[in-house]
Design an enzyme around this catalytic site. Structure first.
Site, PDB file in Angstrom:
ATOM      1  N   HIS A   1       0.839  -1.202   0.000  1.00 40.83           N
ATOM      2  CA  HIS A   1       0.000   0.000   0.000  1.00 40.83           C
ATOM      3  C   HIS A   1       0.871   1.248   0.000  1.00 40.83           C
ATOM      4  O   HIS A   1       1.908   1.296   0.664  1.00 40.83           O
ATOM      5  CB  HIS A   1      -0.962   0.005   1.191  1.00 40.83           C
ATOM      6  CG  HIS A   1      -0.299   0.096   2.529  1.00 40.83           C
ATOM      7  ND1 HIS A   1      -0.020   1.294   3.156  1.00 40.83           N
ATOM      8  CD2 HIS A   1       0.131  -0.868   3.378  1.00 40.83           C
ATOM      9  CE1 HIS A   1       0.545   1.071   4.321  1.00 40.83           C
ATOM     10  NE2 HIS A   1       0.663  -0.238   4.484  1.00 40.83           N
TER      11      HIS A   1
ATOM     12  N   ASP B   1       6.456   1.570   6.428  1.00 46.74           N
ATOM     13  CA  ASP B   1       5.030   1.255   6.345  1.00 46.74           C
ATOM     14  C   ASP B   1       4.333   2.226   5.404  1.00 46.74           C
ATOM     15  O   ASP B   1       3.758   3.216   5.850  1.00 46.74           O
ATOM     16  CB  ASP B   1       4.401   1.313   7.736  1.00 46.74           C
ATOM     17  CG  ASP B   1       2.958   0.859   7.754  1.00 46.74           C
ATOM     18  OD1 ASP B   1       2.556   0.115   6.841  1.00 46.74           O
ATOM     19  OD2 ASP B   1       2.231   1.262   8.673  1.00 46.74           O
TER      20      ASP B   1
ATOM     21  N   GLU C   1      -4.987   1.416   2.946  1.00 47.72           N
ATOM     22  CA  GLU C   1      -4.783   0.295   3.865  1.00 47.72           C
ATOM     23  C   GLU C   1      -4.796   0.744   5.314  1.00 47.72           C
ATOM     24  O   GLU C   1      -5.313   0.035   6.188  1.00 47.72           O
ATOM     25  CB  GLU C   1      -3.453  -0.395   3.537  1.00 47.72           C
ATOM     26  CG  GLU C   1      -3.212  -1.714   4.265  1.00 47.72           C
ATOM     27  CD  GLU C   1      -2.532  -1.557   5.622  1.00 47.72           C
ATOM     28  OE1 GLU C   1      -2.435  -2.558   6.347  1.00 47.72           O
ATOM     29  OE2 GLU C   1      -2.095  -0.437   5.950  1.00 47.72           O
ATOM     30  N   GLU C   2      -4.205   1.906   5.587  1.00 45.25           N
ATOM     31  CA  GLU C   2      -4.083   2.366   6.965  1.00 45.25           C
ATOM     32  C   GLU C   2      -5.432   2.696   7.599  1.00 45.25           C
ATOM     33  O   GLU C   2      -5.538   2.774   8.818  1.00 45.25           O
ATOM     34  CB  GLU C   2      -3.174   3.595   7.030  1.00 45.25           C
ATOM     35  CG  GLU C   2      -1.727   3.335   6.635  1.00 45.25           C
ATOM     36  CD  GLU C   2      -0.988   2.444   7.622  1.00 45.25           C
ATOM     37  OE1 GLU C   2      -1.589   2.042   8.644  1.00 45.25           O
ATOM     38  OE2 GLU C   2       0.186   2.132   7.368  1.00 45.25           O
TER      39      GLU C   2
ATOM     40  N   GLU D   1       4.556  -5.687   3.908  1.00 47.64           N
ATOM     41  CA  GLU D   1       4.084  -4.786   4.956  1.00 47.64           C
ATOM     42  C   GLU D   1       5.244  -4.267   5.790  1.00 47.64           C
ATOM     43  O   GLU D   1       6.377  -4.713   5.654  1.00 47.64           O
ATOM     44  CB  GLU D   1       3.078  -5.500   5.868  1.00 47.64           C
ATOM     45  CG  GLU D   1       1.630  -5.137   5.609  1.00 47.64           C
ATOM     46  CD  GLU D   1       1.308  -3.678   5.916  1.00 47.64           C
ATOM     47  OE1 GLU D   1       2.158  -2.966   6.467  1.00 47.64           O
ATOM     48  OE2 GLU D   1       0.193  -3.244   5.595  1.00 47.64           O
TER      49      GLU D   1
ATOM     50  N   HIS E   1       4.530   4.227  12.895  1.00 47.27           N
ATOM     51  CA  HIS E   1       3.427   5.200  12.829  1.00 47.27           C
ATOM     52  C   HIS E   1       3.773   6.528  13.491  1.00 47.27           C
ATOM     53  O   HIS E   1       2.883   7.245  13.949  1.00 47.27           O
ATOM     54  CB  HIS E   1       2.150   4.628  13.454  1.00 47.27           C
ATOM     55  CG  HIS E   1       1.424   3.688  12.539  1.00 47.27           C
ATOM     56  ND1 HIS E   1       0.190   3.131  12.864  1.00 47.27           N
ATOM     57  CD2 HIS E   1       1.736   3.201  11.309  1.00 47.27           C
ATOM     58  CE1 HIS E   1      -0.214   2.356  11.870  1.00 47.27           C
ATOM     59  NE2 HIS E   1       0.712   2.378  10.916  1.00 47.27           N
TER      60      HIS E   1
END
EC number: 3.4.-.-
Length: 898
Positions: free
Chosen positions: A139, A151, A183-184, A209, A284
């Protein structure tokens, strides 16, 4: 003492040889595991891939945060699309599709989603178009608080390289690439892909991923044995995977999700997740950037190398298609080989050893006992002795049985003491410094290891006060402990086989190996006993001289080390028997040793293989769980896991503990004191391993009230918030957080200067007469994400202009849902949504989300400003870092009732 004597001493079961071998083996294993756990160097031969270009692509993709709900996301989309169009130009079997037509609706247990996709798809037709192809997925969106280097920028950069490679090296099977968006925000891009016809061309997939900040990518999980075979060293130079992570996902231990679940549940495809897993504290956050990635370009190459190998197998090998092979069991060895076999094969192996192992050992022990008895009869010459009961009574009165009992009981006592002390140490961590594993997990593991060694060594070296008859000779102690350890693993293997068969758990493979190697070690010890020349009192290798029975019973009162002859009786031989009661080696004071050579074979069989597997599993488990504490995971899981791995790593050494040098115990004691003191006293966070906190602002647009909220671990949350100027002097409202178990949320009202800009929401809700239906008309402003929260469950929804119905396999549950999320591919959308409800009344909130802020949107035009988040980035302590709490950094809402 001659050369031969020195050589014999060097290979005998004595303190120095045993200690040397044990220390050497453990050091070699630990060092090897630590070294191979690091990233390998990038090779000169890149096998058709271009690492320099991939790293340049990564820097473009991860230049700034680019969530689905941001203008930066459009910039990344256009960059990737241009790269793919250039890469496939001139190849008529390569097709690029900018998918801005796939829309869909789906539901989970708690909410429903309507989503408009902006995936970028590539199809490279294979030579054999009739065979099912393979899907490769990553993604390109990030979260709002991170540039997304791992990510999932590395995954996207890897797919760009694979597209270029397979365009130039046309595969046998068709390759489909889904570089998806959303995706997130809970796997929306993968769902959108299922709405596209190309999703029907593939029967297997590889999803790339990033759940951390780099390092070695891990085979996270797999659906069956067949796709795991694509990760073997035949295809992947440095395979890395363990079935433990797959079992953790299946049992719900890992509270995360990837596109893997959509492809499996929505299309029934077989496949695997390949993901980064180390350094979750930066996941993140702003540290998920190119300059902070663990391993940098080497980390990117590790994913590229693995993906190329796996893709080559999926697109060419028949072994990874067709027969699935059932649930897999797999683990790597030093990153050089991947062992993989079906779970059913392991269960069969376990059953065979559970049945055959004890029978074989019982027969060997019986043969040994019979052989000893026959030798005793031969040596006794046929003279009568005391009867059985008389001898038993004499033994009982003299407490001779205590020594034999202690020889067999000391293993269980040592195990109980070890477990008890480990529990106490765990409790100490949980009460004194429960989050120290967050930054110092290796120190924690060292303290558990040293304690396990000390308790095992000390108990196994406690002598019996009545041991005057050789019942504690080292060879006998070792063999007794080996049998006790075998019985212990047999019990564990029995339980593991039942659980593994019922729940499809493959992580017990260590017990299968452990029980098997212990069976071999015990069998060798018994066979050695059969082959050796035994005396009445013990093994001839212990230095005892043979006596006939009449002489043996006249020995009472002899002193150790005194050479003497027995007084003549009617059974005394004609030739005198000089006897020296000494330790082996012939000199007074020398230590008692065991049989020459056999102990080493038993050590090599029973120790190294188990310690290797346990050590690798310990590092993997700690790396994956140590920094989940900030997410609310219970600390007892981390410390309990470290304790369990430590005990399992030391237990194989128990049979040889009686011949380990006491100075090793002194070293272990020093290590225990130093590591535990450090771990209990040091602050658990650092700039390298910062505490993660979660930010969101909520704006009540009806009352014009803004609240800043930060969620984090309750022990350190207030300390982190105290560094923010806007929170100084403001009353904090702190409550336990329902969405993130184990964490606490504190909120306060910020000054006007820290209120978000361009937060506007207009909507209208009406009720259809005669029907339990309501219509919502929602006008967005500078966003493309809105949602509706319902106080009463709704059972159906329909977005005007959207697709009809709900995606198969993801239907609305019978009890309905209480949240509807709306995602538009265009900005400033006006939504028209109809919903059905059970009752007559319907209340709730209409909300929209905003995710853009000034410092995260450099070079991209946007009107949204979130100064409160800028304050957090500026003033949060260096030992803490912010992440998003939900899809939007800001949520503005209004209430409704109809």
């Amino acid at each position: 003492m001659g050369i031969v004597d020195y050589l014999v001493a060097a290979v005998s079961f004595r303190t120095l040889p045993t200690t040397f071998v044990a220390v050497l083996v453990y050091l070699a294993i630990f060092i090897s595991v630590l070294i191979t756990d690091e990233l390998p160097a990038t090779p000169k031969d890149q096998r058709g891939l271009n690492l320099t270009q991939a790293y340049s692509d990564l820097r473009q993709i991860a230049a700034r945060p680019h969530p689905y709900n941001s203008h930066a996301n459009d910039v990344v989309h256009d960059f990737i699309l241009t790269r793919l169009q250039d890469a496939t130009a001139g190849y008529d079997y390569a097709h690029v599709f900018d998918d801005k037509v796939s829309n869909g609706s789906w539901s989970s247990r708690n909410n429903s989603v309507y989503f408009e996709g902006t995936n970028i798809l590539v199809k490279v037709d294979g030579h054999d178009a009739d065979k099912s192809g393979a899907l490769f997925s990553a993604h390109y969106d990030s979260v709002s608080t991170a540039p997304g280097a791992t990510d999932d920028g590395m995954g996207v950069a890897t797919l760009l390289q694979l597209v270029e490679y397979y365009v130039k090296h046309r595969p046998q099977r068709t390759a489909v690439f889904n570089i998806n968006n959303g995706e997130e925000d809970w796997l929306n891009g993968a769902h959108a892909f299922l709405e596209h016809p190309w999703s029907n061309l593939t029967d297997t997939f590889l999803n790339l991923e990033g759940a951390s900040s780099g390092g070695r990518p891990l085979l996270f999980r797999a659906t069956a044995t067949a796709p795991v075979r694509a990760f073997r060293e035949k295809y992947v130079t440095h395979p890395h995977g363990n079935v433990l992570s797959s079992d953790a996902f299946a049992r719900g231990v890992v509270r995360s999700g990837t596109d893997y679940s959509v492809y499996v549940d929505g299309r029934g495809m077989d496949g695997a997740d390949l993901a980064f897993y180390k350094g979750r504290s930066r996941y993140h956050t702003r540290y998920d950037a190119v300059q902070y990635t663990d391993g940098g370009v080497r980390s990117l190459w590790a994913m590229m190398e693995a993906a190329q190998g796996v893709s080559g197998a999926l697109l060419s090998s028949e072994a990874v298609h067709g027969d699935k092979g059932g649930a897999p069991v797999y683990f790597d060895l030093f990153g050089q080989a991947l062992i993989v076999f079906p779970l059913s094969a392991m269960i069969t192996f376990n059953i065979v050893f559970l049945v055959v192992g004890p029978i074989m050992l019982a027969l060997l022990v019986t043969f040994d006992i019979v052989a000893r008895h026959r030798r005793q009869e031969m040596i006794g010459g046929g003279y009568e002795e005391q009867g059985f009961f008389a001898r038993a009574w004499t033994s009982f009165k003299s407490f001779r049985w205590v020594g034999g009992f202690w020889k067999h009981a000391k293993f269980w006592v040592a195990l109980a003491v070890t477990v008890g002390l480990q529990v106490l140490l765990c409790v100490g961590y949980l009460y004194i410094n429960p989050l120290i594993a967050y930054s110092s997990s290796h120190i924690v593991l060292l303290s558990f290891l040293s304690l396990a060694y000390l308790s095992t060594y000390l108990v196994h070296n406690i002598p019996s006060p009545t041991d005057t008859y050789g019942s504690h000779l080292p060879e006998q102690q070792k063999q007794a402990a080996l049998f006790q350890l075998y019985f212990f693993t047999w019990i564990l293997l029995l339980a593991a086989t039942v659980v593994g068969a019922k729940l499809s758990v493959g992580s017990f493979y260590i017990l299968s190996l452990w029980n098997a190697v212990l069976f071999a070690a015990c069998a060798i010890g018994s066979i050695a006993g059969l082959l050796s020349s035994h005396t009445v009192e013990g093994d001839a290798s212990y230095g005892s001289r043979r006596r006939i029975r009449g002489v043996r019973y006249d020995r009472e009162g002899e002193e150790e080390g005194v050479e003497s002859e027995t007084a003549p009786t009617e059974v005394t031989p004609l030739i005198a028997q000089p006897i020296t009661v000494v330790a082996p080696g012939g000199k007074e004071g020398e230590e008692v040793s065991g049989a020459i050579g056999w102990w080493f074979v038993q050590f090599v069989l029973s120790v190294p293989a188990v310690v290797i597997l346990v050590s690798q599993l310990a590092l993997l488990m700690l790396a994956a769980t140590e920094q989940t504490l900030a997410d609310g995971s219970p600390a007892v899981t981390v410390y309990g896991g470290a304790s369990l791995m430590s005990v399992l790593a030391i237990l194989p050494l128990a049979p040889f503990a009686c011949k380990l040098h006491r100075r090793v115990a002194y070293v272990a004691l020093v290590v225990l004191i130093a590591s535990t003191a450090y771990a209990w006293l040091v602050f658990p966070f650092s700039e390298r391993a910062p505490l993660k906190v979660f930010f969101q602002q909520q704006v009540d647009l009806d009352a014009n009230i803004t609240e800043t909220r930060i969620t984090g671990h309750p022990a350190y949350l207030r300390q982190a918030i105290a560094a923010l100027p806007s929170a100084g002097g403001a009353p904090l409202n702190c409550t336990a957080d329902d969405a993130k178990a184990g964490l606490q949320t504190c909120g306060w009202t910020p000054p006007p200067a820290l209120e978000p800009s361009v937060i506007a929401l207009d909507f209208n809700v009406s009720r259809s007469e005669g029907q339990n239906q309501a219509r919502f008309e929602i006008a967005e402003t500078d966003t493309r994400a809105c949602r509706v929260y319902f106080d009463q469950a709704v059972t159906r929804f329909q977005v005007h202009g959207g697709t009809e119905g709900v995606q198969k396999g993801f239907e609305i549950p019978e009890e309905g849902v209480r949240e509807l999320r709306l995602w538009s591919r265009t900005w400033d959308r006006t939504w028209v949504v109809d919903v059905d409800r059970e009752g007559s009344a319907l209340t709730g909130r209409v909300a929209c989300e905003w995710s853009e802020y000034a410092s995260g949107s450099l070079g991209v035009e946007t009107r949204t400003r979130i100064p409160a988040y800028e304050e957090v980035l500026t003033f949060l302590p260096s030992w803490a870092v912010a992440s998003k709490f939900a899809d939007g950094l800001v949520e503005g809402y209004k209430a409704f009732a109809v």
